[in-house]
Design an enzyme around this catalytic site. Structure first.
Site, mmCIF file in Angstrom:
data_model
loop_
_atom_site.group_PDB
_atom_site.id
_atom_site.type_symbol
_atom_site.label_atom_id
_atom_site.label_comp_id
_atom_site.label_asym_id
_atom_site.label_seq_id
_atom_site.Cartn_x
_atom_site.Cartn_y
_atom_site.Cartn_z
ATOM 1 C CE1 TYR A 43 -3.145 -2.919 0.141
ATOM 2 C CE2 TYR A 43 -3.169 -2.787 2.522
ATOM 3 C CZ TYR A 43 -3.569 -3.400 1.348
ATOM 4 O OH TYR A 43 -4.400 -4.488 1.401
ATOM 5 C CG HIS A 98 -1.008 -8.515 -0.130
ATOM 6 N ND1 HIS A 98 -0.563 -7.229 0.024
ATOM 7 C CD2 HIS A 98 -2.286 -8.406 -0.571
ATOM 8 C CE1 HIS A 98 -1.514 -6.386 -0.322
ATOM 9 N NE2 HIS A 98 -2.577 -7.082 -0.697
HETATM 10 P P1 NAD Z 1 -13.155 0.258 0.873
HETATM 11 O O1 NAD Z 1 -14.271 -0.443 0.221
HETATM 12 O O2 NAD Z 1 -13.035 0.185 2.346
HETATM 13 O O3 NAD Z 1 -13.191 1.774 0.371
HETATM 14 C C1 NAD Z 1 -12.226 2.696 0.772
HETATM 15 C C2 NAD Z 1 -12.537 4.056 0.166
HETATM 16 O O4 NAD Z 1 -13.770 4.546 0.725
HETATM 17 C C3 NAD Z 1 -11.487 5.099 0.505
HETATM 18 O O5 NAD Z 1 -11.381 5.999 -0.573
HETATM 19 C C4 NAD Z 1 -12.077 5.819 1.704
HETATM 20 O O6 NAD Z 1 -11.584 7.142 1.775
HETATM 21 C C5 NAD Z 1 -13.550 5.801 1.380
HETATM 22 N N1 NAD Z 1 -14.441 5.867 2.556
HETATM 23 C C6 NAD Z 1 -14.291 5.262 3.753
HETATM 24 N N2 NAD Z 1 -15.346 5.527 4.541
HETATM 25 C C7 NAD Z 1 -16.193 6.314 3.804
HETATM 26 C C8 NAD Z 1 -17.452 6.904 4.061
HETATM 27 N N3 NAD Z 1 -18.079 6.747 5.230
HETATM 28 N N4 NAD Z 1 -18.030 7.633 3.080
HETATM 29 C C9 NAD Z 1 -17.421 7.804 1.888
HETATM 30 N N5 NAD Z 1 -16.216 7.269 1.578
HETATM 31 C C10 NAD Z 1 -15.614 6.524 2.543
HETATM 32 O O7 NAD Z 1 -11.819 -0.277 0.172
HETATM 33 P P2 NAD Z 1 -10.370 -0.638 0.700
HETATM 34 O O8 NAD Z 1 -9.764 0.485 1.471
HETATM 35 O O9 NAD Z 1 -9.628 -1.157 -0.485
HETATM 36 O O10 NAD Z 1 -10.608 -1.869 1.673
HETATM 37 C C11 NAD Z 1 -10.504 -1.752 3.080
HETATM 38 C C12 NAD Z 1 -9.212 -2.342 3.605
HETATM 39 O O11 NAD Z 1 -9.210 -3.758 3.421
HETATM 40 C C13 NAD Z 1 -7.950 -1.874 2.883
HETATM 41 O O12 NAD Z 1 -7.548 -0.605 3.330
HETATM 42 C C14 NAD Z 1 -6.994 -2.996 3.223
HETATM 43 O O13 NAD Z 1 -6.525 -2.848 4.542
HETATM 44 C C15 NAD Z 1 -7.908 -4.225 3.139
HETATM 45 N N6 NAD Z 1 -7.885 -4.858 1.797
HETATM 46 C C16 NAD Z 1 -7.063 -5.925 1.600
HETATM 47 C C17 NAD Z 1 -6.970 -6.531 0.351
HETATM 48 C C18 NAD Z 1 -6.049 -7.706 0.163
HETATM 49 O O14 NAD Z 1 -5.481 -8.200 1.106
HETATM 50 N N7 NAD Z 1 -5.859 -8.165 -1.041
HETATM 51 C C19 NAD Z 1 -7.716 -6.031 -0.720
HETATM 52 C C20 NAD Z 1 -8.590 -4.965 -0.492
HETATM 53 C C21 NAD Z 1 -8.665 -4.393 0.780
#
Ligand code: NAD
Length: 326
Positions: A72, A135
């Site tokens: 990230y 990952h």
């Molecule tokens: P997400 O679906 O959580 O969306 C994140 C986005 O939504 C960001 O732009 C954030 O600013 C915005 N956001 C958050 N709260 C909000 C709200 N209340 N209103 C409007 N916008 C809002 O996507 P993500 O961040 O990719 O997924 C969450 C976490 O899961 C990641 O940060 C990561 O830690 C993990 N993840 C892991 C993998 C993997 O291991 N392959 C893949 C995807 C996500």
């Protein structure tokens, strides 16, 4: 976007947060998890100081589960999270990952995994993490993940560098294939259970429950798709998905509703996962997401929005090596 009216009371931290055990581990993690990828500017530039405040607020409000990766922001998210947790590490259940280092950069060899963890620990300013996850395993050779990567992670566990070992990825079947062949403590699945899609519930969850593995649901906003700001350019969903979400956003606006809040409530209400990881980098998002957690989901509204999204429900995209696709 409609503003939440309820702001959590600072003098009553934790009172309203809920915790669930992650599978058979001793980790009790908050139902809302702090996804730290936005701290690495994955969704656009973020303010470093504001990100630190967001982490502190989350901790004060009882969010104890933090997930990050060296991938990230190409190490930026780990660095920023490490700074934010300085002096507060004991309050956090800290998860990071290994094996993915760029859009097309993967190395699941035992040697790289060992080095990777040392680098992550330095950036995170700690001597151990609570969970180390391979990952995006679909980009690796499954035989190598099973015979080399996870055994190397277990050796790091024995050495006290991580308390538990898990895997993460997008296609469901490769996660299942690995978990059926050797024990893992947790599985992180993303973009497979939210307002757009629910196949994690029918395909992955039953096996997880049978095996007693901890389940983490990531990306409840479908990696930013279910937001007013919209999906980032790199989002892999096909164009028809974006169009359908625009309709859902228009519907919500007319009703003075926040689609993101609705989507989060839908996920926070799912009892079969230990935690739902939502990406955050501002105090405003932490407040909003706590508000979503503390207000009950309205099943009728959720059904109406799901009906709008129905033409693109359960649309998936290819990820990783072709032999690892679902
Ligand atoms: P997400 O679906 O959580 O969306 C994140 C986005 O939504 C960001 O732009 C954030 O600013 C915005 N956001 C958050 N709260 C909000 C709200 N209340 N209103 C409007 N916008 C809002 O996507 P993500 O961040 O990719 O997924 C969450 C976490 O899961 C990641 O940060 C990561 O830690 C993990 N993840 C892991 C993998 C993997 O291991 N392959 C893949 C995807 C996500």
């Amino acid at each position: 976007m409609p503003k939440p009216t309820l702001r959590p009371k600072a003098d009553k931290p934790r009172a309203l947060m809920q915790y669930r055990r992650l599978g058979k581990t001793e980790l009790n993690i908050s139902v809302i998890g702090f996804g730290a990828s936005p701290l690495g500017d994955v969704f656009g530039p973020s303010d470093a100081e504001e990100g630190i405040k967001a982490v502190h607020l989350a901790l004060d409000e009882g969010i104890n589960f933090f997930d990050v990766s060296p991938y990230y922001g190409l190490t930026l998210a780990e660095e920023r999270l490490g700074q934010a947790l300085m002096g507060r590490r004991g309050k956090a259940v800290l998860a990071t990952k290994c094996g993915r280092y760029g859009v097309n950069e993967f190395d699941f060899s035992a040697k790289r995994i060992r080095l990777s963890v040392e680098e992550s620990l330095r950036r995170l300013c700690t001597d151990h993490v609570d969970l180390l996850q391979a990952h995006d395993v679909e980009f690796g050779n499954v035989d190598q993940i099973i015979s080399e990567t996870i055994p190397a992670m277990r050796r790091l566990q024995e050495a006290g560098k991580t308390r538990y070992v898990g895997i993460s990825g997008y296609p469901l079947k490769v996660l299942m294939r690995i978990a059926q062949q050797l024990p893992v403590d947790s599985i992180l699945s993303y973009c497979r259970y939210n307002l757009m899609i629910d196949d994690m519930d029918t395909v992955l969850t039953p096996l997880i429950e049978r095996l007693g593995i901890g389940l983490i649901n990531a990306a409840p906003l479908h990696m930013g798709m279910l937001t007013e700001r919209g999906a980032p350019d790199w989002h892999p969903a096909p164009p028809q998905v974006r169009l359908a979400v625009r309709e859902a956003l228009a519907f919500c606006r007319k009703q003075n509703l926040d689609l993101s809040e609705l989507g989060l409530r839908f996920c926070f209400g799912y009892p079969r996962v230990a935690s739902t990881l939502v990406g955050m980098s501002t105090t405003e998002e932490v407040y909003r997401n706590l508000h979503a957690f503390r207000s009950p989901a309205d099943p009728e509204l959720i059904s109406m929005v799901k009906a709008i999204l129905a033409p693109v429900a359960n649309v998936v995209w290819p990820s990783g090596r072709s032999e690892n696709h679902d």
